[in-house]
Motif scaffolding. Structure first.
Motif, PDB file in Angstrom:
ATOM      1  N   VAL A  12      -1.190   4.983  21.338  1.00 17.35           N
ATOM      2  CA  VAL A  12      -2.602   4.907  21.684  1.00 17.35           C
ATOM      3  C   VAL A  12      -3.214   3.724  20.947  1.00 17.35           C
ATOM      4  O   VAL A  12      -3.005   3.549  19.750  1.00 17.35           O
ATOM      5  N   ASP A  13      -3.959   2.911  21.671  1.00 18.69           N
ATOM      6  CA  ASP A  13      -4.615   1.746  21.089  1.00 18.69           C
ATOM      7  C   ASP A  13      -5.958   2.184  20.499  1.00 18.69           C
ATOM      8  O   ASP A  13      -7.023   1.891  21.035  1.00 18.69           O
ATOM      9  N   TYR A  14      -5.890   2.902  19.369  1.00 19.93           N
ATOM     10  CA  TYR A  14      -7.100   3.439  18.745  1.00 19.93           C
ATOM     11  C   TYR A  14      -7.991   2.319  18.208  1.00 19.93           C
ATOM     12  O   TYR A  14      -7.529   1.231  17.858  1.00 19.93           O
ATOM     13  N   SER A  15      -9.265   2.611  18.091  1.00 25.46           N
ATOM     14  CA  SER A  15     -10.181   1.782  17.306  1.00 25.46           C
ATOM     15  C   SER A  15      -9.981   2.120  15.831  1.00 25.46           C
ATOM     16  O   SER A  15      -9.224   3.045  15.479  1.00 25.46           O
ATOM     17  N   ALA A  53       0.841  -1.199   0.000  1.00 21.56           N
ATOM     18  CA  ALA A  53       0.000   0.000   0.000  1.00 21.56           C
ATOM     19  C   ALA A  53       0.876   1.248   0.000  1.00 21.56           C
ATOM     20  O   ALA A  53       2.044   1.211   0.400  1.00 21.56           O
ATOM     21  N   ILE A  54       0.306   2.373  -0.439  1.00 23.33           N
ATOM     22  CA  ILE A  54       1.001   3.658  -0.372  1.00 23.33           C
ATOM     23  C   ILE A  54       1.354   3.986   1.078  1.00 23.33           C
ATOM     24  O   ILE A  54       2.438   4.501   1.376  1.00 23.33           O
ATOM     25  N   ALA A  55       0.435   3.669   1.982  1.00 26.33           N
ATOM     26  CA  ALA A  55       0.643   3.932   3.401  1.00 26.33           C
ATOM     27  C   ALA A  55      -0.186   2.952   4.206  1.00 26.33           C
ATOM     28  O   ALA A  55      -1.274   2.541   3.775  1.00 26.33           O
ATOM     29  N   ILE A  56       0.335   2.551   5.371  1.00 30.69           N
ATOM     30  CA  ILE A  56      -0.413   1.709   6.309  1.00 30.69           C
ATOM     31  C   ILE A  56      -0.441   2.445   7.640  1.00 30.69           C
ATOM     32  O   ILE A  56       0.532   2.447   8.400  1.00 30.69           O
ATOM     33  N   VAL A  57      -1.553   3.126   7.880  1.00 30.57           N
ATOM     34  CA  VAL A  57      -1.713   3.900   9.109  1.00 30.57           C
ATOM     35  C   VAL A  57      -2.351   2.973  10.142  1.00 30.57           C
ATOM     36  O   VAL A  57      -3.566   2.774  10.165  1.00 30.57           O
ATOM     37  N   ASN A  58      -1.514   2.395  10.974  1.00 30.53           N
ATOM     38  CA  ASN A  58      -1.946   1.386  11.932  1.00 30.53           C
ATOM     39  C   ASN A  58      -1.078   1.523  13.179  1.00 30.53           C
ATOM     40  O   ASN A  58       0.138   1.346  13.100  1.00 30.53           O
ATOM     41  N   PRO A  59      -1.653   1.850  14.339  1.00 31.77           N
ATOM     42  CA  PRO A  59      -0.837   2.053  15.538  1.00 31.77           C
ATOM     43  C   PRO A  59      -0.040   0.825  15.950  1.00 31.77           C
ATOM     44  O   PRO A  59       0.960   0.946  16.659  1.00 31.77           O
ATOM     45  N   HIS A  60      -0.447  -0.365  15.480  1.00 33.72           N
ATOM     46  CA  HIS A  60       0.261  -1.588  15.863  1.00 33.72           C
ATOM     47  C   HIS A  60       1.434  -1.903  14.947  1.00 33.72           C
ATOM     48  O   HIS A  60       2.178  -2.851  15.209  1.00 33.72           O
TER      49      HIS A  60
END
Length: 568
Positions: free
Chosen positions: A198-201, A181-188
């Motif tokens: 932060v463990d976002y939803s 992917a161009i970007a993977i915005v995932n806090p994990h």
């Protein structure tokens, strides 16, 4: 079906522990408030300030999330160059609210966006080639996923072959190689250059992207989208600490005065007639979220996305009626599924897991059913059904068995698999299911050695009913929002004196009792406790403090969690 559960009172803080709570008013007295805060990790006066006072100025910089700058750059370019963005979300409340956030954010900045929510029965979870083909037909050149996509390696590669870029926003663990992917915005995924975590939803991650997009476009902070993020955060049961707590607190505040027609219609139909006041996490969890989830659990979540996206008041009211009707049907089917499942297990069985077959019921009922089985027995629970040669299952676990870790050892055998330690789902060939369940039994048995068969009910403190005052209820209300990692206070009273006892609801399912508190009367409600044999003397109760605004007046009562005759 009732199990006797032990009650366990949490150890008190060390002697002399004090906190400065004067800013909350002179009515906050005694040791109980400090004890409640101690039990939630609030140990210093600076912790107190953060716990009670965080607000709009405390939101973190969204660019600390991994790949956020790349995601913003690509989405901002798509908006400026009049590209059509496809927003692919999941069919639960978290995915739906996150999808609505992205649609509203992109459109508010002048962009074009089209949604795709998969059908639970025919599409299943996750990005699919079918969805990508649909986006291609709609002229989409950039896909943004919400609450999913971190493991969609083949699907994102397929989109690439069609000339479609993908930005992933998600919060689930990655069990595969990283998709292209161009970007993977995932806090994990991890962000080594930041101490903030932060463990976002899924909706929380979507909101952070909306926040960053608005900043890049020199647009105002999107506070009107906070109620949507709060709904997703509460429904997905992520920890309500750090920014999640701020997000939910501010989101609920704004929800009470929202101009979004769909949210207003949902509130109106979810509340009892005459009820008002600021929405609470309890209202969202037990009344709003089930209505939003209902269409998706029955198959097609499209009406739920429509009500979150519409700006038409009449359409919003009609959709709210539709969701309410779907929820009534869902509840009826859920009870039939529970009756069906109840014949397949014994709460007192030595089996370390509970596994029930649910052929013939909507797939969307399996997750809640597994959760109910887990809550009743304290054991990992698997609800499954056979469809076209495969067993499709939803699982819920306790704190002993890490479902994700246990199932990951079989990852090469699954058609589909995903989730985390406490909740997961999978699809596997029918002839492989028995061996999988046997292996889960071994994992659960190893982990459960020495653990209680049914987890106890935990309470914060023992109190006398006569010591409960209006200021006690007000202090507990100030501790909201409640949820994961900030549980609602639970108290115990031994030897409470009932003044009158009656059952209410269909079949006398619920219990209403008035208690004597040194000449004062305190009302209580015990949902699902109508079958308890209480004798004629005093009773022991474990309860929460409930407050509700009814026709403009605040009513305080006890919410009974359990009740039993006093022993001595």
């Amino acid at each position: 079906m009732t199990l006797d559960r032990k009650w366990q009172i949490t150890e008190p803080p060390p002697p002399g522990f004090r906190l400065d709570l004067g800013f909350l008013g002179s009515g906050v007295r005694g040791t109980l408030p400090a004890r409640l805060l101690w039990n939630r990790g609030v140990r210093t006066n600076s912790d107190v300030a953060e716990y009670f006072s965080s607000g709009m100025d405390d939101f973190l910089d969204p660019l600390i999330l991994p790949d956020m700058a790349k995601a913003v750059d690509r989405l901002h370019r798509a908006i400026q160059e009049d590209e059509t963005v496809g927003v692919f979300g999941d069919f639960d409340v978290d995915g739906l609210t996150g999808t609505a956030i992205m649609l509203r954010a992109i459109r508010s900045l002048g962009g074009k966006a089209v949604p795709y929510i998969p059908n639970r029965e025919t599409d299943g979870h996750g990005l699919s080639n079918q969805a990508i083909d649909s986006f291609l037909s709609a002229g989409v050149s950039l896909i943004t996923t919400v609450d999913t996509g971190s493991t969609a390696v083949e699907e994102i590669a397929y989109a690439q072959t069609l000339g479609i870029d993908t930005v992933v926003t998600d919060h689930h663990l990655i069990e595969t190689e990283r998709p292209a992917a161009i970007a993977i915005v995932n806090p994990h995924v991890g962000s080594e250059d930041s101490d903030e975590s932060v463990d976002y939803s899924g909706a929380g991650v979507a909101f952070k992207l909306a926040q960053a997009l608005c900043s890049a476009a020199s647009a105002p902070f999107p506070e009107d989208l906070l109620p949507l993020a709060a709904l997703g955060t509460i429904a997905d049961i992520v920890p309500l600490v750090s920014e999640n707590r701020t997000l939910v607190r501010e989101g609920l505040r704004i929800l009470g005065q929202t101009d979004l027609p769909g949210l207003r219609a949902l509130l109106d139909i979810s509340r009892a007639p005459g009820a008002s006041g600021r929405p609470t996490a309890e209202l969202i969890s037990f009344y709003v979220a089930p209505r939003l989830n209902a269409p998706g659990r029955m198959g097609d979540a499209e009406p739920s996305l429509q009500i979150l996206s519409t700006d038409d008041v009449s359409e919003a009211r009609a959709l709210a009626d539709r969701l309410d009707a779907d929820n009534t049907k869902r509840r009826s089917l859920s009870e039939k599924a529970w009756e069906h499942a109840s014949t397949q297990f014994s709460p007192n069985s030595d089996d370390p897991i509970v596994a029930v077959n649910c052929d013939g019921f909507p797939m969307g009922l399996l997750g809640p059913l597994a959760g109910r089985l887990n809550e009743l027995t304290g054991k990992p629970a698997i609800a499954y059904q056979h469809v076209d040669g495969f067993a499709r299952a939803s699982c819920r676990s306790n704190t002993v068995l890490d479902l994700h870790a246990a199932l990951s050892t079989h990852s090469d055998k699954f058609e589909r698999f995903g989730g985390h330690a406490r909740a997961a789902g999978f699809s596997i060939k029918n002839d492989l299911l028995a061996d999988l369940l046997d292996d889960l039994r071994k994992h659960a048995a190893w982990g459960a050695l020495g653990a209680p068969a049914v987890p106890p009910l935990h309470a914060d403190a023992e109190v006398r009913l006569e010591d409960l005052t209006v200021s006690t209820w007000n202090f507990v209300s100030a501790m909201e929002p409640f949820g994961e990692a900030n549980r609602e206070p639970v108290l115990v009273t031994y030897g409470a004196r009932p003044l009158d006892v009656r059952t209410v609801g269909v079949g006398g399912k619920h219990l209403k009792i008035s208690f004597d508190a040194d000449g004062r009367r305190i009302e209580s409600i015990g949902f699902g406790l109508g079958d308890r044999d209480l004798g004629t003397g005093t009773v022991d109760i474990i309860f929460q403090l409930r407050s509700e605004v009814w026709r403009g007046k605040t009513r305080h009562q006890l919410g009974l969690r359990d009740i039993r005759p006093s022993k001595g």
